[in-house]
Design a protein around this motif. Sequence first.
Motif, PDB file in Angstrom:
ATOM      1  N   LYS A   1       0.837  -1.204   0.000  1.00  0.00           N
ATOM      2  CA  LYS A   1       0.000   0.000   0.000  1.00  0.00           C
ATOM      3  C   LYS A   1       0.871   1.253   0.000  1.00  0.00           C
ATOM      4  O   LYS A   1       0.615   2.214  -0.736  1.00  0.00           O
TER       5      LYS A   1
ATOM      6  N   ASP B   1     -10.789   1.199   2.678  1.00  0.00           N
ATOM      7  CA  ASP B   1     -10.366   1.554   1.321  1.00  0.00           C
ATOM      8  C   ASP B   1     -11.113   2.809   0.879  1.00  0.00           C
ATOM      9  O   ASP B   1     -12.295   2.984   1.171  1.00  0.00           O
ATOM     10  N   ASN B   2     -10.398   3.666   0.146  1.00  0.00           N
ATOM     11  CA  ASN B   2     -10.991   4.932  -0.253  1.00  0.00           C
ATOM     12  C   ASN B   2     -11.194   5.049  -1.767  1.00  0.00           C
ATOM     13  O   ASN B   2     -11.969   5.882  -2.228  1.00  0.00           O
TER      14      ASN B   2
ATOM     15  N   ASN C   1     -11.471   2.559  -5.465  1.00  0.00           N
ATOM     16  CA  ASN C   1     -11.568   1.228  -6.048  1.00  0.00           C
ATOM     17  C   ASN C   1     -11.628   1.351  -7.568  1.00  0.00           C
ATOM     18  O   ASN C   1     -12.625   1.060  -8.199  1.00  0.00           O
ATOM     19  N   PHE C   2     -10.525   1.862  -8.139  1.00  0.00           N
ATOM     20  CA  PHE C   2     -10.386   1.994  -9.588  1.00  0.00           C
ATOM     21  C   PHE C   2     -11.584   2.732 -10.196  1.00  0.00           C
ATOM     22  O   PHE C   2     -12.321   2.189 -11.017  1.00  0.00           O
TER      23      PHE C   2
ATOM     24  N   SER D   1     -15.523   3.077 -14.216  1.00  0.00           N
ATOM     25  CA  SER D   1     -16.964   3.112 -13.946  1.00  0.00           C
ATOM     26  C   SER D   1     -17.758   3.330 -15.222  1.00  0.00           C
ATOM     27  O   SER D   1     -17.400   4.161 -16.062  1.00  0.00           O
TER      28      SER D   1
ATOM     29  N   ARG E   1     -19.412   4.896  -6.012  1.00  0.00           N
ATOM     30  CA  ARG E   1     -19.117   3.744  -5.161  1.00  0.00           C
ATOM     31  C   ARG E   1     -17.632   3.402  -5.193  1.00  0.00           C
ATOM     32  O   ARG E   1     -17.176   2.567  -4.421  1.00  0.00           O
ATOM     33  N   ARG E   2     -16.911   4.072  -6.102  1.00  0.00           N
ATOM     34  CA  ARG E   2     -15.486   3.773  -6.273  1.00  0.00           C
ATOM     35  C   ARG E   2     -14.579   4.959  -5.943  1.00  0.00           C
ATOM     36  O   ARG E   2     -13.413   4.777  -5.657  1.00  0.00           O
ATOM     37  N   TRP E   3     -15.094   6.180  -5.999  1.00  0.00           N
ATOM     38  CA  TRP E   3     -14.285   7.386  -5.758  1.00  0.00           C
ATOM     39  C   TRP E   3     -14.556   7.904  -4.345  1.00  0.00           C
ATOM     40  O   TRP E   3     -15.710   8.081  -3.951  1.00  0.00           O
TER      41      TRP E   3
ATOM     42  N   ILE F   1     -14.531   6.712  -1.375  1.00  0.00           N
ATOM     43  CA  ILE F   1     -15.565   5.837  -0.833  1.00  0.00           C
ATOM     44  C   ILE F   1     -15.952   6.236   0.584  1.00  0.00           C
ATOM     45  O   ILE F   1     -17.131   6.174   0.964  1.00  0.00           O
TER      46      ILE F   1
ATOM     47  N   HIS G   1      -5.503   1.060 -13.866  1.00  0.00           N
ATOM     48  CA  HIS G   1      -6.900   0.647 -13.996  1.00  0.00           C
ATOM     49  C   HIS G   1      -7.034  -0.580 -14.899  1.00  0.00           C
ATOM     50  O   HIS G   1      -7.868  -1.457 -14.644  1.00  0.00           O
TER      51      HIS G   1
ATOM     52  N   TYR H   1      -6.518  -3.775 -13.134  1.00  0.00           N
ATOM     53  CA  TYR H   1      -7.697  -4.206 -12.373  1.00  0.00           C
ATOM     54  C   TYR H   1      -8.663  -4.968 -13.275  1.00  0.00           C
ATOM     55  O   TYR H   1      -9.228  -5.995 -12.879  1.00  0.00           O
TER      56      TYR H   1
END
Length: 471
Positions: free
Chosen positions: A202, A272-273, A275-276, A280, A288-290, A292, A426, A429
């Motif tokens: 991380k 987690d803040n 998620n790729f 989206s 839901r990904r930016w 979070i 990205h 992922y």
Amino acid sequence: MLFNSYAFLIFMIVTFIVYYLPWSFFKKNQIYTLIIASFFFYAYERPLLLLLLVFSVLINSIFSFSVYKVKKQHVKKILLFGVMFNISLLAFFKYSPLIASSLAGDLSLNNGVAHFLMTIPLPIGISFYTFEGVSLLMDLYKGKTILNLQTSSFTEHFKKTAFFISFFPHLIAGPILKAREFYPQMETKYFQDIKWSNAFKKIILGFFLKMVLADNLNEITATMQYPFFLGFSTGNLVLLLLGYSMQIFADFAGYSLIAIGLGALLGYNLPDNFNFPYISSSFSEFWRRWHISLSTWLRDYLYIPLGGSRKGEFRTYINLFIVMFLGGLWHGAAWSYAIWGSMHGLALMIERFILKDKLDHNKRSAFGIAYVFITITILWLMFKLTNFSHVLAYLKAIYTNIHLPFKLGMDQISIIAYGLGVVVYHAFYLLKDTNLYPKVYPKLDVITYGCMLFFIMVNSGSAGAFIYFQF
């Protein structure tokens, strides 16, 4: 104190050693060690602002302790006063300059009052720790957090609250913590339990995103200032905007990953803040990904209390707009942020109206990804240019400067190269959804992190503050 500074490296090493000293005195007082370290971290550059942080901790401790201790019929009043304290504190320091500049003439404020309001300093991290104060009060009121107040003294509760709000990895720019998720983790931590691989992955990825990608892009996107951009060609303006979109992701996601990694070294799991987010296919998926921790905070403590989607379609649209409008204002005291939030609110409303129940986040389309990414990238202009007239001027220049020749130099090549790092991040992922991933990942894992560490050492940009420090 910046994460990407030698001062922080020394600070972290000293804190880590003292925190894990094997003697019982230090083990029993690990939380006090981190509170002292966090206060020092916060006061390092502007010591006076520590008084505000301590004041916030104290008042939130009093209100939250009272929520548990007072009689049932008075709980709602205590909760209301506590929430209003946090909102008022944030509003005074963050929005006084905006209100004063907007209404000084209408309210006939004398120059002294207007000048005072417009020069109030913005305490770093205040948006984050006031939201955590609200989380503490709301979670305790709903009974969703394990505080053991039935056996705790106020002193013990104050200690835990001070630690929850001031824990230095997340203090300045998140992730925003929820009391119900963090308080249960407050127990003795042991050196042998550290998950080294997870923590260092991380941290390395975070520093790579920040120091190699974001800081190098920042040196180039600094030219996106009025009136300098007026003479740029359409192609150069678009490329700069794409560069800034990549920069703001790499900068903020980098900070969050470093914070999560530092928390793991100290035995705490931070949420987690990111998620790729740039893969989206819809705006609802983007949120839901930016950021979070912010989007879930707004959902849990604003959208749901407003009624969420439980009170009919029309009310749902209104709730979505209100939440995003206020989420925009949370980012800063400028009308461009409010417009930015409003645009996201409208996008969510339109998307819900058109697609309704047909939206499937498991199905990804190139058109959907491109549409969402382009729209979000255009809206990032309001973060870079907080004067909305400058945003309009930039967009107009994209339209009118199409006749100017595209300039291809080192700056443009650098934007493409460093921006490609975010694209590859990205794309990797997306590789997880293929059969190729199990074959490729084990071979690339060590090599990838080794390369990132190498680039951190030899190709970091000029060290600068994280973008979200201003929020």
